[in-house]
Design an enzyme around this catalytic site. Structure first.
Site, PDB file in Angstrom:
ATOM      1  CD  GLU A 435      -2.378  -1.534  -0.016  1.00 27.30           C
ATOM      2  OE1 GLU A 435      -2.860  -0.682  -0.629  1.00 27.30           O
ATOM      3  OE2 GLU A 435      -3.036  -2.564  -0.086  1.00 27.30           O
ATOM      4  N   GLY A 436       1.952   1.057  -0.778  1.00 24.97           N
ATOM      5  CA  GLY A 436       3.070   2.298  -0.761  1.00 24.97           C
ATOM      6  C   GLY A 436       4.014   2.232   0.275  1.00 24.97           C
TER       7      GLY A 436
END
Length: 593
Positions: A435-436
């Protein structure tokens, strides 16, 4: 095998004595009295401890299996998923219109901690479905919402997000997946996506993939990306399952952790997809799911730390090793328990003070989401936007570090799989990446969020800190908290000023300090949370309570964080103000073996 017990008492304290839910003007909060929320948390806690937690080691040991495109989840997962569905847990904070229970996000967040702590890999199946459903809810047409949401909220169908490709991760403008318009208004989606959590499994009858792809002729780079709904099985207008779509699972990854969740290579071969949101505005739509997922991943960091800590405490109280240097504490035994030793106590206090502070931050963040959505409050929306990379990055960095500390309490046994502690560490590790990656979260915080609307939201947050200190300046019980928060606030203000004065002209000065700033702001957030909890605890002690031990424990734990961890802001500030020259001084060629 490790055990898990839901921290309901601590959650109730935060919900009702710190956040004071039932006194809020947020729609729906007046219904959240202590008896009601306790009943919900008791039930979700039972499901977590009795059903999900025993499958955690099973999922880790057995993992998922792939055979000719089909994925089988570990033994017991299917039955547990049916129990989750029958209780309506997946849609607890989704709209009643589509089969949810319409409860506030703050309740959904508290329940999520239970499930993620008990079994992170299992909980990702319905957690990702929630994010995909939220994205369709925010950006879909009425027909799309009516067609997909009831089944997804019920978890009869699950959902995924498909961003990453073999040659591009963070830089999604490089993606090659294409979507060609069909005559009927649908699109033919072709390409390959990797690292797709829950991309294929045997828990649901259909899987609704949200896929980023480029429509030929659109703008170059990220501005040309669109988002598509691509179901595993085509759904008829009446909501029935039709033919198998052109999407297959080519493989599942062998991973360090979360073995019970299928991380898939997904192949799209002219698969039928339906545009979600506006053409070439795919990232705007996907960020709805990504931001929800980032907050959920922050919860994973907290949850794994909490589960690991619970087991470390049990071990430290039972394991006999050595004698207390101040005198024997267990005269009837050959040695004293580990917990008498200062360094073990330090480790447990590190874990406890982080976990309880992070739990308060996560629930406060959820209340900001409710405030933003249910009151259309732009200030709350801006603040949660600012804090999202901090919650994702700081809670997962620190959460992982706490699982390592919990493992260390076990000594050699912590390294042996039979004791189960390594799983918490291995499962927590992914949260810092997906998610980053946390470095990207730091860049987003400093490069985008800090200057949003002229720095309006960071200025507003610093003003909030100042008000808290002013309001509690004359409370003797709050003196150490006010002093610590004031000092940390000055470091935060100095870091922001440094970026303002030196970062715009020389971007390396800002970006080289971005990870330090994320952690500086994270410590300030937890310092504020401990200030709020200390205020609630001291009020309870002053007005009279039958549970003095609980509130005294809160004050002691909070003072520990303020004294031992909050001063880290000064270190992070020193690193930030050293600038980017030393970071960038070596030529790329100098980095060699």
């Amino acid at each position: 095998m490790p055990s898990y017990s839901a921290p309901i008492k601590d959650q109730q304290f935060i919900l009702h004595e710190v956040l004071r839910l039932s006194q809020s003007n947020i729609p729906g909060y007046s219904d959240l009295d202590p008896a009601f929320t306790k009943a919900i948390l008791n039930e979700s806690g039972k499901l977590a401890s009795a059903v999900m937690a025993p499958l955690n080691a099973v999922g880790d040991r057995d993992g998922c299996t792939w055979d000719a495109g089909k994925v089988r989840t570990p033994a017991g997962f299917k039955q547990a998923f049916e129990e989750l569905k029958s209780g309506g847990w997946a849609g607890i904070d989704m709209p009643e219109q589509y089969g949810g229970q319409s409860m506030p996000s703050v309740i959904g967040s508290a329940v999520t901690e239970h499930f993620m702590a008990a079994n992170q890999a299992f909980s990702m199946y319905h957690g990702l479905t929630h994010g995909a459903a939220s994205t369709i809810l925010a950006h879909g047409t009425e027909a799309q919402k009516d067609l997909f949401l009831p089944k997804m909220i019920a978890c009869d169908w699950t959902g995924t997000m498909n961003l990453t490709e073999p040659h591009c991760g963070t830089d999604l403008g490089l993606m090659r997946t294409k979507a060609i318009a069909n005559a009927d208004g649908s699109y033919a989606v072709t390409g390959q996506k990797i690292f797709i959590s829950a991309g294929e499994h045997d828990l649901a009858e259909n899987i609704i993939h949200l896929v980023l792809a480029k429509i030929p002729g659109g703008p170059e780079g990220i501005k040309g990306v669109s988002l598509f709904i691509v179901p595993k099985f085509i759904v008829t207008p009446e909501g029935r399952l039709g033919q198998r779509n052109g999407v297959t699972c080519g493989a599942i990854e062998r991973k360090m952790g979360i073995h019970g969740n299928a991380t898939c290579v997904m192949n799209y071969d002219g698969a039928t997809g339906y545009l979600l949101g506006e053409m070439h505005k795919g990232m705007r739509a996907m960020f709805t799911m990504m931001n929800e997922a980032r907050l959920g991943v922050g919860m994973q960091g907290l949850a794994q730390a909490s589960a690991a800590y619970q087991n470390a405490v049990i071990y430290a109280k039972e394991r006999l090793q050595g004698r207390d240097v101040t005198g024997i504490k267990n005269p009837d035994g050959p040695a004293d328990p580990l917990i008498v030793h200062p360094d073990i106590r330090r480790s447990l206090m590190d874990q406890k003070s982080f976990i309880e502070g992070a739990r308060a931050l996560a629930l406060w963040a959820a209340s900001l989401i409710d405030q933003a959505h249910r009151l259309q409050d732009a200030a709350a929306d801006g603040l949660i936007s600012l804090l999202t990379p901090v919650i994702k990055g700081f809670l997962t960095d620190q959460g992982y570090a706490m699982t390592v500390q919990a493992q260390q309490v076990f000594g050699g046994h912590g390294y042996i799989e039979d004791w189960g502690m390594s799983q918490f560490t291995r499962d927590a590790r992914i949260a810092m990446i997906y998610e980053g990656a946390n470095g990207v979260q730091a860049l987003d915080l400093v490069g985008r969020k800090l200057g949003q609307e002229g720095g309006k939201y960071i200025i507003g947050f610093m003003e909030h800190l100042a008000r808290f200190c002013d309001e509690n300046a004359n409370n003797a019980a709050m003196a150490p908290f006010v002093a610590g928060i004031k000092a940390a606030s000055k470091d935060l203000q100095a870091a922001v000023m440094y970026f303002t004065q030196h970062g715009i002209k020389t971007p390396h000065n800002a970006l080289a300090g971005s990870s330090d700033f994320l952690h500086l702001l994270g410590h300030v957030c937890l310092g504020l949370m401990w200030g709020e909890m200390a205020k609630a605890a001291s009020t309870a002690l002053e007005t009279g309570t039958k549970d003095r031990a609980f509130y005294e424990e809160k004050l002691i734990t909070g003072q520990y964080y303020i004294a031992r961890h909050l001063p880290a802001t000064a270190l992070h500030l020193a690193r930030i103000t050293s600038g980017g020259d030393t970071v960038m001084a070596l030529d790329a060629e100098a980095f060699s073996s």
